[in-house]
Design an enzyme around this catalytic site. Structure first.
Site, PDB file in Angstrom:
ATOM      1  CB  SER A   1       1.644   0.984 -13.997  1.00 24.56           C
ATOM      2  OG  SER A   1       1.923   0.378 -12.761  1.00 24.56           O
TER       3      SER A   1
ATOM      4  CG  ASP B   1      -4.521   5.584 -10.776  1.00 28.15           C
ATOM      5  OD1 ASP B   1      -3.704   5.045 -11.547  1.00 28.15           O
ATOM      6  OD2 ASP B   1      -5.282   4.934 -10.036  1.00 28.15           O
TER       7      ASP B   1
ATOM      8  CB  ALA C   1      -0.905  -0.004   1.220  1.00 27.89           C
TER       9      ALA C   1
END
Length: 506
Positions: free
Chosen positions: A268, A260, A200
């Site tokens: 990615s 994002d 995370a």
């Protein structure tokens, strides 16, 4: 020459060098704070951002300090004679400037930028400039170029097995730990699945954080290969195996900035799957009002971009668009999520049905990549493997092969799945039926409670969408290791519980 000193500061993938303001060999005024310098010892060179130190206890005038990450990468011992110099220009920054001005970059230009990012030649400010420029405008061909460039640096795993499968979810849904159920089920079927997962950064838990409750995940490339060759799969932290190092660096900048975009997401994910040696990928795109993807139309556009780039790279990908309207399972936070995973694998009656069903759906679709399994039979096969205990036995193989998690083992010899001691219940403000749960809000509450830094911290959901509640009934329970964290999380939850109600409870 200066003597090299290791400075015990975690700068998280940013090389930092420390120079005393009273240094006799170099005048600090020649090297401005936060400027780049090159540290040199024989043939070893590393670029770092310079910090000027005024405390003689921290650093002597004849010493040069390197942060933990920089010291490790430099690969020279404490006391090594080193020199510093103004760094050689990073030519690829001209390409970043061109991108800022709105020009589409070609394959060679993306390769140059990505190589320099992976080599830590960019500051976080320069990486942010590149990411923001790409977020503003990228062609489909540029996404392909960026993905190829990111896959071209770091390790690339190759396997002797003809069919190596993988699974990935784009994230954003708390508690969605399907990988920890899918991997053992696929292993039990007999397919090879070397699963690397992330920790995370801004969420309450990544798959690696949750798996670390049960087993060691900080495993290098050679050991990972040996484990997969022995048992057919693994669940390890991707940051250690260095599959797409440029992506690991960029993520540390884009996540805190909230960058994002679908283009960067595709590059990615696919770069890491390619370098992990995957030959068939099942991709989960959850859609919901507080998920990363908010509408079915956006999910379809993202699916088509994944399919195009993966197709050009020769990676068969199957995209599944799933329900992301609320958290999955009950636990949000490493220990609570590991508890839910084991409940499913052990076929416990109280296991979260939504986590079980989604895992079977994904595992079944991967199993259908096996030429010996007919279309539509994968989910039945996955259910059989779960109900007969084969999935749990495969998880036990993974735990044994990867070894125990860090820290002292619990006295009974089994993973400690107890949440943090301090607890607080968020109560329903009125009668009603739960109409929706804000994934982002619940994740923030769990994070504020201390997850994932404290494995037992997080949120235990007691009510889900569609449940009837009475005023004063608990909606969820917050667990925290520190009373201060519990106070912060409870205050955030009191401002907005994340629950939406409709109608009256019956």
């Amino acid at each position: 020459m200066l003597k090299l000193r290791r400075i015990a500061v975690d700068t998280h993938r940013e090389n930092i060098a420390y120079l005393s303001r009273t240094c006799g060999q170099y005048h600090a005024e020649e090297f401005l704070a936060l400027a780049k310098v090159e540290v040199i010892a024989d043939s070893h060179r590393i670029q770092a951002t310079l910090n000027i130190v005024d405390d003689p206890v921290l650093l002597g005038p004849d010493e040069l300090g390197l942060s933990e990450e920089a010291f490790r990468l430099f690969g020279r011992g404490a006391g090594t004679p080193v020199a510093i110099a103004h760094p050689r220009p990073v030519d690829s920054l001209e390409m970043v400037r061109a991108k800022i001005q709105g020009r589409a970059l070609n394959a060679g230009e993306y390769a140059a930028v990505v190589r320099d990012i992976a080599a830590l030649r960019y500051s976080k400010m320069e990486i942010a400039a590149f990411l923001v420029a790409c977020a503003g405008f990228m062609t489909t061909e540029e996404v392909l170029h960026l993905t190829r460039a990111m896959a071209g640096v770091g390790h690339c795993l190759e396997w002797d097995h003809k069919l190596v499968v993988d699974k990935h979810c784009i994230g954003g849904i708390p508690g969605n730990r399907t990988s920890m159920i899918v991997v053992p089920l696929v292993m039990a079927h007999g397919l090879t699945i070397p699963k690397t997962s992330s920790r995370a950064i801004t969420s309450p838990a990544g798959t690696a954080d949750t798996m670390e409750v049960l087993a060691r995940v900080d495993i290098g490339t050679d050991e990972m290969r040996a484990i997969v060759e022995k048992i057919g799969g693994c669940l390890v932290w991707g940051g250690r195996v260095n599959l797409s190092p440029a992506d690991d660096v960029m993520i540390t900048v884009e996540r805190p900035l909230g960058i994002d975009t679908r283009e960067q997401m595709v590059a990615s994910i696919l770069s890491k799957k390619l370098t992990a040696g995957a030959r068939h990928l099942v991709l989960d795109i959850p859609v919901g009002p507080t998920a990363k993807v908010r509408s079915h139309e956006d999910a379809v556009r993202l699916r088509k971009l994944f399919e195009y780039v993966a197709g050009e790279l020769g990676l068969p990908v199957e995209v599944m668009i799933t329900d992301g309207s609320q958290p999955i399972g009950r636990g949000i936070g490493p220990v609570l999520e590991a508890r839910d995973v084991l409940a499913v694998l052990r076929n416990q009656p109280d296991a979260p049905a939504d986590l079980r069903d989604r895992s079977l759906l994904l595992a079944g679709r991967i199993i259908e990549a096996d030429p010996g399994v007919k279309g539509g039979q994968g989910i039945a096969r996955a259910r059989t493997l779960l109900e007969t205990g084969a999935g749990m036995r495969a998880m036990e193989q993974i735990i044994e092969a990867q070894g125990p998690p860090p820290g002292p083992p619990p006295g009974n010899g089994s993973p400690l799945l107890e949440p943090a001691g301090a607890g607080y219940e968020l109560l329903a403000p009125r009668d009603g039926i739960v109409q929706g749960i804000d994934c982002l809000r619940i994740a923030r509450v769990a994070r504020m409670a201390g997850a994932p830094a404290f494995k037992g911290a997080g949120v235990d959901l007691l009510k889900k969408t569609g449940d009837a509640v009475r005023k004063g009934e608990p909606l969820y329970r917050i667990h925290a290791a520190l009373s201060s964290d519990l106070g912060f999380a409870a205050e955030l939850a009191a401002q907005d519980s994340g629950y939406r109600f409709n109608g009256t409870a019956t």
